[in-house]
Scaffold this active site. Structure first.
Site, PDB file in Angstrom:
ATOM      1  N   CYS A 111      -0.248   3.751   2.797  1.00 27.98           N
ATOM      2  CA  CYS A 111       1.058   4.262   2.373  1.00 27.98           C
ATOM      3  C   CYS A 111       0.780   5.507   1.557  1.00 27.98           C
ATOM      4  CB  CYS A 111       1.826   3.224   1.554  1.00 27.98           C
ATOM      5  SG  CYS A 111       3.361   3.883   0.834  1.00 27.98           S
ATOM      6  N   CYS A 121       3.332   6.121  -1.778  1.00 26.00           N
ATOM      7  CA  CYS A 121       3.248   5.291  -2.990  1.00 26.00           C
ATOM      8  C   CYS A 121       2.141   4.269  -2.808  1.00 26.00           C
ATOM      9  CB  CYS A 121       4.597   4.667  -3.361  1.00 26.00           C
ATOM     10  SG  CYS A 121       5.531   3.897  -2.030  1.00 26.00           S
ATOM     11  N   SER A 122       2.389   3.080  -2.384  1.00 27.57           N
ATOM     12  CA  SER A 122       1.332   2.112  -2.036  1.00 27.57           C
ATOM     13  C   SER A 122       1.900   0.890  -1.342  1.00 27.57           C
ATOM     14  CB  SER A 122       0.570   1.650  -3.286  1.00 27.57           C
ATOM     15  OG  SER A 122      -0.137   2.703  -3.876  1.00 27.57           O
ATOM     16  N   CYS A 123       2.943   1.085  -0.537  1.00 24.51           N
ATOM     17  CA  CYS A 123       3.564  -0.050   0.135  1.00 24.51           C
ATOM     18  C   CYS A 123       2.515  -0.824   0.925  1.00 24.51           C
ATOM     19  CB  CYS A 123       4.669   0.419   1.074  1.00 24.51           C
ATOM     20  SG  CYS A 123       5.970   1.301   0.218  1.00 24.51           S
TER      21      CYS A 123
END
Lengths: 213, 217
Positions: free
Chosen positions: A110, A113-115
């Protein structure tokens, strides 16, 4: 300095070295209690539930089922949601399964962001959330994978999946050699989180029962 | 928003910091921040898109100097000030005064848990999709100042719809406070060379793109 992420994992910072965010979090929580949005009990309760999600990798059970049952694998690839629910119950978010096969390797990220598929893999590992991984894996996946210990030959196409919506991605790794006699339950522990993200392969088991000539 | 968070393809970040034993949450305060975010979202004070955008709105130098949960905390503060729950500077003042969290109020805890459980989940509307798997599409060359989930590295690029992801909350609209907007989302595959030039290492990069950000190619 390469990566400036200040993720202090596994180090004791009890003596003021990084007291900043801990003290700030306490100040914030005290205000939210006063505003009626939380209580310390609620924060503890929700926090414990979040930490419990580091438990067994549910995604590994889905993969093990797909490996032993070709009809299940077909269902899983055709319509992942119901098939995943068959093994581990329903998930709130759309889940997409991307299958590794000879000549094709998938890896998930991701960039924005860091999904991450927390509902099937637990919380994301630090490397996945790093600026280095987020920025580099879409541009130079072969190099990044090699740095992480996975060397793919030049003939293997790499497909990167940037999880920019509510959908979450699960890699279906290739079944390693010498596992044909293993049961579904015995396969589960071989299937690591990193293999389900696509930064590792599932290692073949070693040992006298492996049946290698 | 063409912000610092949109870092797909950026050069300069160096080796991926891989530690096999690293866990997602290692400090108690990180767990507490995560819990506070869950509490805020599940009471409808802010949605996940506003929350992500709150992180994106950090000043670039601060974003890069902050750890993951520090960014979460910054976003919580930004949103709660925006929504009038906190006054500007209030967290700083409380920090300077030396704050401690009051002991638990079990009755209030139970009320909050019940309220969060009882909160209705709005139904996702059925909408006709504009695109189908196999369609060639272009990510529109849009540069909105607000939240978008179309990364810069695919804007104006042409790819092929690989997966139909169904109807989802419209990230842009929800981040602006409009919780009525829904649209179809598609995983679109872009050939690596289309994005990065002839020496691309990726055969294809797939990005989930919202229907409003796509046009036929």
């Amino acid at each position: 300095m390469t990566d400036t992420d200040h993720d202090h994992h596994g180090h004791g910072h009890g003596h003021g070295h990084h007291a900043g965010p801990a003290a700030r979090a306490e100040a914030l929580e005290s205000l939210l209690v006063e505003r009626g949005l939380v209580t310390s009990g609620l924060v503890d309760k929700l926090g414990a539930a979040i930490e419990e999600r580091t438990g067994p990798l549910l995604g590994a059970r889905v993969v093990a089922r797909a490996w032993v049952d070709p009809a299940y694998e077909e269902r899983l690839l055709a319509d992942p949601g119901p098939a995943i629910a068959e093994v581990i119950g329903p998930r709130a978010e759309p889940l997409i399964v991307v299958r590794n096969r000879p000549g094709v390797h998938n890896v998930v990220c991701c960039t924005l962001c860091s999904c991450y598929p927390t509902s099937v893999l637990g919380p994301p590992p630090a490397f996945y959330k790093s600026f280095s991984y987020r920025s580099r894996v879409v541009r130079e996946p072969r190099t990044v994978l090699r740095e992480l210990g996975l060397d793919l030959d030049e003939g293997t196409d790499i497909h990167v999946w940037d999880s920019s919506s509510d959908a979450r991605y699960l890699v279906l790794p290739e079944r390693p050699a010498r596992t044909e006699q293993m049961s579904e339950d015995d396969l589960v522990p071989l299937i690591t989180r990193n293999a389900l993200i696509g930064v590792a392969r599932v290692a073949a088991p070693t040992g006298v029962d492996a049946g290698e000539v | 928003m063409d912000g610092i968070h949109d870092m797909g393809g950026m050069h300069g970040f160096g080796a991926v910091p891989y530690r096999p034993d690293a866990v997602g949450i290692s400090e108690r305060w990180e767990r507490d921040v995560h819990a506070m975010v869950v509490a805020i979202r599940n009471q409808g004070v802010a949605n996940v898109h506003e929350f992500r955008h709150g992180i994106e709105r950090m000043a670039p130098a601060g974003y890069l100097a902050s750890g993951y949960y520090e960014r979460w905390m910054a976003s919580v503060e930004t949103l709660l000030v925006d929504k009038g729950v906190l006054a500007p500077g209030e967290v700083d003042a409380r920090l300077a005064a030396g704050a401690t969290v009051p002991p638990d109020d079990p009755g209030r805890t139970a009320e909050l848990v019940a309220a969060m459980k009882a909160r209705p989940r709005p139904p996702v509307p059925a909408l006709a999709p504009r695109f189908a798997v196999g369609d060639r599409v272009r990510a529109k060359n849009l540069h909105p100042p607000g939240h978008t989930r179309t990364p810069r590295y695919v804007r104006a690029k042409v790819g092929t719809v690989a997966v139909a992801l169904g109807v989802q909350e419209s990230a842009d609209a929800f981040a602006a406070g409009d919780e009525t907007a829904y649209e179809h989302v598609y995983a679109v595959g872009f050939p690596g060379a289309e994005l990065w030039g002839p020496d691309a290492e990726a055969a294809a990069v797939h990005v989930d793109l919202y229907e409003r950000d796509l046009e036929p190619a």
